[in-house]
Enzyme design. Structure first.
Site, PDB file in Angstrom:
ATOM      1  N   SER A  79       0.808  -1.222   0.000  1.00 37.30           N
ATOM      2  CA  SER A  79       0.000   0.000   0.000  1.00 37.30           C
ATOM      3  C   SER A  79       0.840   1.272   0.000  1.00 37.30           C
ATOM      4  O   SER A  79       0.313   2.357  -0.233  1.00 37.30           O
ATOM      5  CB  SER A  79      -0.949   0.025   1.202  1.00 37.30           C
ATOM      6  OG  SER A  79      -0.238   0.222   2.409  1.00 37.30           O
ATOM      7  N   LYS A 117       1.423   4.468   7.050  1.00 37.21           N
ATOM      8  CA  LYS A 117       0.723   5.275   6.046  1.00 37.21           C
ATOM      9  C   LYS A 117       1.299   6.695   6.056  1.00 37.21           C
ATOM     10  O   LYS A 117       2.093   7.060   6.917  1.00 37.21           O
ATOM     11  CB  LYS A 117      -0.784   5.360   6.359  1.00 37.21           C
ATOM     12  CG  LYS A 117      -1.503   4.027   6.466  1.00 37.21           C
ATOM     13  CD  LYS A 117      -1.640   3.302   5.141  1.00 37.21           C
ATOM     14  CE  LYS A 117      -2.334   1.952   5.335  1.00 37.21           C
ATOM     15  NZ  LYS A 117      -2.388   1.178   4.076  1.00 37.21           N
TER      16      LYS A 117
END
Length: 200
Positions: free
Chosen positions: A66, A109
């Site tokens: 991701s 993230k």
């Protein structure tokens, strides 16, 4: 790991008594002293480095894709655990945090919006506080067309997203991340060597 970086005194190696041998013996003792000093300094350096790594940095392994292209699956990197104890979280930081719905898992993230920010996503285009944001860290091939209605972030909450937008599970799915769950800032990748460098 204990910090053994204290005061040191050089000691000549024991010889078992007085040595009479002239100039050659003195050179041997001098050589042994240099080796002793070098070995001692190396041990101290290793101990200090281990202390810094263990208490200021934490090694983590990336699982998933991701955060491509910056981080690949199975990359190893160091996380700075002190960064947010003494400093602020900034928009654009790559952070490691406890997953809001299961604190036994950690996610990595990028911080997209800060407490008090207004965030909106229109067909994949990000707007923060009414301004369109150009995200250079998201390559065109990793973009998506998802939309999110405008949200105002409460105090202590952060909006995070993966750079590989088309596959990332992030604040669009699990919601905001509380400040207390963020425990480190990605510092640098150390493995594989071909990708070693500062995480940005």
């Amino acid at each position: 790991m204990n910090d053994e970086n204290g005061q040191h005194v050089d000691e000549l190696p024991a010889t078992g008594g007085t040595t009479v041998g002239g100039e050659g013996a003195g050179k041997v003792d001098s050589h042994k002293s240099v080796i002793h000093s070098w070995f001692r300094d190396m041990i101290v350096s290793i101990v200090v480095s281990a202390f810094i790594i263990m208490f200021l940095y934490q090694p983590v392994r990336v699982e998933g894709t991701s955060m491509l292209p910056m981080l690949e699956d199975q990359d190893r990197l160091f996380v700075n655990k002190l960064a947010y104890r003494v400093g602020e979280i900034h928009r654009g930081d790559v952070v490691v945090f406890l997953y809001p719905h299961d604190h036994t898992k950690s996610y990595i993230k990028r911080v997209i919006a800060l407490p008090g920010d207004r965030i909106r996503i229109d067909q994949g285009q990000l707007f923060v506080n009414g301004a369109m944001i150009a995200e250079k860290y998201v390559p065109p091939r990793f973009e998506d067309s998802r939309s999110v209605a405008e949200t105002v972030l409460p105090a202590q909450d952060y909006w995070v997203m993966g750079d590989h937008r088309s596959i990332s599970s992030d604040s669009r799915d699990f919601g905001l991340v509380d400040r207390e769950l963020i425990y480190g800032k990605a510092a640098f990748v150390y493995w594989p060597m071909g990708q070693a460098g500062v995480a940005r």
